[in-house]
Motif scaffolding. Sequence first.
Motif, PDB file in Angstrom:
ATOM      1  N   ARG A  46      29.481  -7.445  14.074  1.00  0.00           N
ATOM      2  CA  ARG A  46      30.620  -6.573  14.372  1.00  0.00           C
ATOM      3  C   ARG A  46      30.213  -5.484  15.361  1.00  0.00           C
ATOM      4  NH1 ARG A  46      35.288  -6.639  10.430  1.00  0.00           N
ATOM      5  NH2 ARG A  46      35.757  -4.791  11.645  1.00  0.00           N
ATOM      6  N   GLY A  47      29.004  -4.941  15.197  1.00  0.00           N
ATOM      7  CA  GLY A  47      28.532  -3.904  16.103  1.00  0.00           C
ATOM      8  C   GLY A  47      28.343  -4.431  17.516  1.00  0.00           C
ATOM      9  N   ILE A  48      27.790  -5.630  17.647  1.00  0.00           N
ATOM     10  CA  ILE A  48      27.594  -6.224  18.970  1.00  0.00           C
ATOM     11  C   ILE A  48      28.943  -6.497  19.630  1.00  0.00           C
ATOM     12  CG2 ILE A  48      26.764  -8.282  20.178  1.00  0.00           C
ATOM     13  CD1 ILE A  48      24.397  -8.292  18.237  1.00  0.00           C
ATOM     14  N   LEU A  52      30.098  -4.875  23.147  1.00  0.00           N
ATOM     15  CA  LEU A  52      30.562  -5.647  24.299  1.00  0.00           C
ATOM     16  C   LEU A  52      31.961  -5.229  24.713  1.00  0.00           C
ATOM     17  CD1 LEU A  52      29.265  -9.240  23.547  1.00  0.00           C
ATOM     18  CD2 LEU A  52      28.579  -7.736  25.402  1.00  0.00           C
ATOM     19  N   LEU A  53      32.791  -4.938  23.729  1.00  0.00           N
ATOM     20  CA  LEU A  53      34.143  -4.484  24.020  1.00  0.00           C
ATOM     21  C   LEU A  53      34.128  -3.199  24.834  1.00  0.00           C
ATOM     22  CD1 LEU A  53      37.196  -4.981  23.385  1.00  0.00           C
ATOM     23  CD2 LEU A  53      36.879  -3.402  21.486  1.00  0.00           C
ATOM     24  N   LEU A  54      33.162  -2.345  24.571  1.00  0.00           N
ATOM     25  CA  LEU A  54      33.049  -1.101  25.332  1.00  0.00           C
ATOM     26  C   LEU A  54      32.249  -1.280  26.618  1.00  0.00           C
ATOM     27  CD1 LEU A  54      32.264   1.381  22.437  1.00  0.00           C
ATOM     28  CD2 LEU A  54      34.402   1.118  23.657  1.00  0.00           C
ATOM     29  N   GLY A  55      31.196  -2.079  26.562  1.00  0.00           N
ATOM     30  CA  GLY A  55      30.271  -2.188  27.688  1.00  0.00           C
ATOM     31  C   GLY A  55      30.827  -2.908  28.895  1.00  0.00           C
ATOM     32  N   ALA A  74      26.694  -7.050  35.652  1.00  0.00           N
ATOM     33  CA  ALA A  74      25.444  -7.436  34.999  1.00  0.00           C
ATOM     34  C   ALA A  74      25.005  -6.426  33.942  1.00  0.00           C
ATOM     35  CB  ALA A  74      24.342  -7.605  36.042  1.00  0.00           C
ATOM     36  N   LEU A  75      25.116  -5.152  34.238  1.00  0.00           N
ATOM     37  CA  LEU A  75      24.582  -4.138  33.338  1.00  0.00           C
ATOM     38  C   LEU A  75      25.536  -3.722  32.221  1.00  0.00           C
ATOM     39  CD1 LEU A  75      22.626  -1.797  35.753  1.00  0.00           C
ATOM     40  CD2 LEU A  75      21.759  -3.585  34.255  1.00  0.00           C
ATOM     41  N   GLY A  76      26.841  -3.873  32.421  1.00  0.00           N
ATOM     42  CA  GLY A  76      27.807  -3.490  31.405  1.00  0.00           C
ATOM     43  C   GLY A  76      27.590  -4.197  30.074  1.00  0.00           C
ATOM     44  N   PRO A  77      27.551  -5.535  30.053  1.00  0.00           N
ATOM     45  CA  PRO A  77      27.311  -6.225  28.790  1.00  0.00           C
ATOM     46  C   PRO A  77      25.932  -5.950  28.193  1.00  0.00           C
ATOM     47  CG  PRO A  77      28.272  -7.728  30.378  1.00  0.00           C
ATOM     48  CD  PRO A  77      27.946  -6.465  31.115  1.00  0.00           C
ATOM     49  N   VAL A  78      24.934  -5.746  29.035  1.00  0.00           N
ATOM     50  CA  VAL A  78      23.588  -5.470  28.534  1.00  0.00           C
ATOM     51  C   VAL A  78      23.562  -4.147  27.778  1.00  0.00           C
ATOM     52  CG1 VAL A  78      21.217  -4.955  29.233  1.00  0.00           C
ATOM     53  CG2 VAL A  78      22.440  -6.838  30.313  1.00  0.00           C
ATOM     54  N   PHE A  79      24.106  -3.108  28.396  1.00  0.00           N
ATOM     55  CA  PHE A  79      24.148  -1.812  27.713  1.00  0.00           C
ATOM     56  C   PHE A  79      25.065  -1.867  26.500  1.00  0.00           C
ATOM     57  CE2 PHE A  79      22.870   0.112  31.953  1.00  0.00           C
ATOM     58  CZ  PHE A  79      21.569   0.315  31.544  1.00  0.00           C
ATOM     59  N   GLY A  80      26.162  -2.618  26.606  1.00  0.00           N
ATOM     60  CA  GLY A  80      27.078  -2.763  25.481  1.00  0.00           C
ATOM     61  C   GLY A  80      26.420  -3.445  24.293  1.00  0.00           C
ATOM     62  N   ALA A  86      22.579  -1.269  17.995  1.00  0.00           N
ATOM     63  CA  ALA A  86      22.202  -0.046  17.280  1.00  0.00           C
ATOM     64  C   ALA A  86      23.257   0.329  16.248  1.00  0.00           C
ATOM     65  CB  ALA A  86      22.006   1.097  18.276  1.00  0.00           C
ATOM     66  N   ILE A  87      24.518   0.268  16.627  1.00  0.00           N
ATOM     67  CA  ILE A  87      25.607   0.584  15.698  1.00  0.00           C
ATOM     68  C   ILE A  87      25.621  -0.423  14.546  1.00  0.00           C
ATOM     69  CG2 ILE A  87      28.125   0.696  15.456  1.00  0.00           C
ATOM     70  CD1 ILE A  87      26.966   3.090  16.881  1.00  0.00           C
TER      71      ILE A  87
END
Length: 138
Positions: A46-48, A52-55, A74-80, A86-87
């Motif tokens: 759920r956290g991932i 991804l929804l935010l990233g 490229a970086l949006g999904p990685v940071f998401g 972590a969440i």
Amino acid sequence: MALLLILGFISVLVLLTVIMLGIGVKKNSDVDQSSVIYPKGYWLGRGIALGLLLGVPLGLGAGILTGNLGLGIALGPVFGMGFGSAIGSIFEKKHKNHIRELTEEEKRLQRTLLVFTISFLILGVTVLFALFYLYSRM
């Protein structure tokens, strides 16, 4: 340009605040569901998904703002995924009393999906590199 960056930063802060408020409201409603047992890894997934929804949109927005859309994609999904992991890990620890081990059927399904996903990624990367190679030869 600086105004757009400031507005983007403020919108991210507002979005994160809304999410944290939503988590607080959800926390109060979780008291009623104290008998619910979740499978191991449920909260991590759920956290991932939330990350991804935010990233992805934030990465696209950052790519558009910086003029390098490929980098944003490229970086949006990685940071998401990093933020979501972590969440999800925090939620897994928070709900450790309501987590059960996976059944044999769930473990088998998880292994099958993992093999399928890795195979699909390898095939996709191979096809992508083949297309780039063929395009560069033209």
